[in-house]
Scaffold this motif. Sequence first.
Motif, PDB file in Angstrom:
ATOM      1  N   TRP A   1      28.783  52.953  37.980  1.00 43.19           N
ATOM      2  CA  TRP A   1      29.160  51.594  38.362  1.00 43.19           C
ATOM      3  C   TRP A   1      30.621  51.315  38.022  1.00 43.19           C
ATOM      4  CZ3 TRP A   1      25.311  52.805  34.823  1.00 43.19           C
ATOM      5  CH2 TRP A   1      25.655  52.681  33.473  1.00 43.19           C
ATOM      6  N   LYS A   2      31.148  50.270  38.660  1.00 47.69           N
ATOM      7  CA  LYS A   2      32.528  49.850  38.393  1.00 47.69           C
ATOM      8  C   LYS A   2      32.699  48.400  38.826  1.00 47.69           C
ATOM      9  CE  LYS A   2      34.024  51.853  42.823  1.00 47.69           C
ATOM     10  NZ  LYS A   2      34.880  52.851  43.489  1.00 47.69           N
ATOM     11  N   LEU A   3      33.726  47.748  38.281  1.00 45.87           N
ATOM     12  CA  LEU A   3      34.126  46.406  38.678  1.00 45.87           C
ATOM     13  C   LEU A   3      35.566  46.491  39.172  1.00 45.87           C
ATOM     14  CD1 LEU A   3      32.638  44.448  35.657  1.00 45.87           C
ATOM     15  CD2 LEU A   3      31.931  44.163  38.026  1.00 45.87           C
ATOM     16  N   ILE A   4      35.803  46.072  40.405  1.00 46.43           N
ATOM     17  CA  ILE A   4      37.130  46.172  41.011  1.00 46.43           C
ATOM     18  C   ILE A   4      37.741  44.778  41.110  1.00 46.43           C
ATOM     19  CG2 ILE A   4      38.468  47.097  42.917  1.00 46.43           C
ATOM     20  CD1 ILE A   4      36.017  48.669  43.794  1.00 46.43           C
ATOM     21  N   ALA A   5      38.889  44.565  40.487  1.00 50.74           N
ATOM     22  CA  ALA A   5      39.554  43.265  40.536  1.00 50.74           C
ATOM     23  C   ALA A   5      40.141  43.018  41.921  1.00 50.74           C
ATOM     24  CB  ALA A   5      40.655  43.200  39.482  1.00 50.74           C
TER      25      ALA A   5
ATOM     26  N   PHE B   1      30.215  42.212  33.622  1.00 47.57           N
ATOM     27  CA  PHE B   1      29.362  42.956  32.683  1.00 47.57           C
ATOM     28  C   PHE B   1      28.595  44.040  33.413  1.00 47.57           C
ATOM     29  CE2 PHE B   1      25.244  43.618  30.653  1.00 47.57           C
ATOM     30  CZ  PHE B   1      25.566  43.744  29.309  1.00 47.57           C
ATOM     31  N   ALA B   2      28.516  45.225  32.797  1.00 49.46           N
ATOM     32  CA  ALA B   2      27.696  46.298  33.364  1.00 49.46           C
ATOM     33  C   ALA B   2      27.198  47.197  32.239  1.00 49.46           C
ATOM     34  CB  ALA B   2      28.491  47.118  34.375  1.00 49.46           C
ATOM     35  N   THR B   3      25.935  47.573  32.323  1.00 51.16           N
ATOM     36  CA  THR B   3      25.351  48.452  31.318  1.00 51.16           C
ATOM     37  C   THR B   3      24.082  49.075  31.891  1.00 51.16           C
ATOM     38  OG1 THR B   3      24.651  48.588  28.990  1.00 51.16           O
ATOM     39  CG2 THR B   3      23.853  46.708  30.259  1.00 51.16           C
ATOM     40  N   LYS B   4      23.458  49.928  31.097  1.00 46.75           N
ATOM     41  CA  LYS B   4      22.144  50.450  31.456  1.00 46.75           C
ATOM     42  C   LYS B   4      21.200  50.191  30.297  1.00 46.75           C
ATOM     43  CE  LYS B   4      19.650  54.479  33.223  1.00 46.75           C
ATOM     44  NZ  LYS B   4      19.686  55.933  33.502  1.00 46.75           N
TER      45      LYS B   4
ATOM     46  N   GLY C   1      31.611  43.949  42.218  1.00 48.31           N
ATOM     47  CA  GLY C   1      30.815  44.890  41.456  1.00 48.31           C
ATOM     48  C   GLY C   1      30.264  45.973  42.370  1.00 48.31           C
ATOM     49  N   VAL C   2      30.326  47.215  41.924  1.00 45.10           N
ATOM     50  CA  VAL C   2      29.871  48.348  42.731  1.00 45.10           C
ATOM     51  C   VAL C   2      28.927  49.207  41.893  1.00 45.10           C
ATOM     52  CG1 VAL C   2      30.555  50.379  44.068  1.00 45.10           C
ATOM     53  CG2 VAL C   2      32.065  48.377  43.990  1.00 45.10           C
ATOM     54  N   VAL C   3      27.729  49.441  42.411  1.00 42.67           N
ATOM     55  CA  VAL C   3      26.775  50.361  41.779  1.00 42.67           C
ATOM     56  C   VAL C   3      26.468  51.477  42.768  1.00 42.67           C
ATOM     57  CG1 VAL C   3      24.458  50.658  40.833  1.00 42.67           C
ATOM     58  CG2 VAL C   3      25.746  48.566  40.339  1.00 42.67           C
TER      59      VAL C   3
END
Length: 503
Positions: A281-285, A238-241, A258-260
Amino acid sequence: MTKLKLGLKRSRAFIGVLLILFMGVGIGRAEEVRLTFLHTNDMGEISGKSGFGGFPELSTLIQMERERSPNSLTTFGGDLISPSLMSGLSHGVEMIEMLNLLKVDVAVIGNHEFDFGPDVTRDRLKEAKFPWLASNVSVAAGVEALGNQEMMIQDMGGFKVGVFGLTTPDTVYLSSPGKAVAFEDIIPAAERMVAKLKAEGADIVIALTHMALSDDLRLAEEVDGIDVLLGGHDHKAFATKEKNTVILQAGSDLRYLGVVDLLVERKEKRGKPYLSIVPSWKLIATTSINPDADVGSVVASYQKELDAKLEIPVGPTEIDLDTRRTTVRTKSTDFGVLIAHAMKEEVDADIGFTNGGGIRGDREYAAGTVLTRKDILTELPFGNVTVKLEISGKALKDLVEHSVSKVEEGAGRFGQFSGLEYSYDVSKPSGSRVTSVQVAGKQIDPAATYTIATNDYVAGGGDGYAMLKASKVLIDKAAGELMASTVMNFIEKKGGVKPGFAN
């Protein structure tokens, strides 16, 4: 003479303009800097889940991101030393070694860090080569400190980054922290820490949390001054602002990194300096990532040691079994009933009961699968024991109500039963949902007493089952058998898991 003076004035003005431009371009203006936060959370298993990578692949991803962005901080969002198959034997020693190999910079204490009691928590924190934060966790006077820090300030690219940690206060009933460990409410703790970090000169404030995502969202809404909130606990990718706060959770069990990124620059507006922060931001599998060979060799050695001890057959299952998290926390399942029924038979109780949150394999077994010791211990990694209690009909009704009080949220308190049937209406408010409870085919009598087999965790009030703490104990933890052994013995005795095993 007039022309000469005019020329001098123009020359001075021109030189002044050049000086201002020079200062703006050179000395007076700071350049934009990228700060990166690499985040993971909730990784109880040393091996990754099917379809994803594990620690070797995660290590590769972290190294790649560090090369891309030299100003980086690697964080962990709690729940490490338990629950897993190996942790039942090792109490999480190998998991601390893995984060040390990843060169994690800072972590927050999760509720599962207390699963084996506060003494084990102290031991594991001492073994870490990185600080553990828990700004809202304290111990009583005269009790040895756990080893957690309140906050950390790190220089990153010329900016001071302050980090504080919050651990869910629900830990008091989700785990076993002991009576000497206290948990402050998250909002006042966060307000206090933001003020303290700002007073210490922090330019950017990071909250490292282990609590429900709803609490992360509430924190961002109610507490000003948090730039990034890196969380854990709900196993969500999950990622949001929210308002001015970036919120990110990286799933669970090594599935994602997770990368911010923050693009940070000191600016001025109408003569007043301010800090410009632009996030992404991003999520890398971890899927299809080349594994880190060094980390892989350490994982393989632990896995080989574990397999030698646990690849021992217990018995075949003749029916499909489902232990997925979303299933055992929302409905009665054959595997959940298997556990409850094995405990019921073990101690000759009227009812068998266990909480769905204690079933941790998160997988499916097709009919024909031969279950091993490894499978059962993967499903029941906490080291709980089977106990027997005497409970009133009224308390039993309260227990069932509590079981379904947060079913729509997939809470771990959801009950798996044997010898008891019930119905409920989820549209009704919590505490008033249960419409019928039957034991041995008869409606329960509030004034009658019943015997119940369960695990020592909920018997002590875990997962909010306070009504069990007042029950008469017939078989206590000291006299009880390991819950996983209870299940293995039942399967071996019956020659496997057969249709109608609970009849």
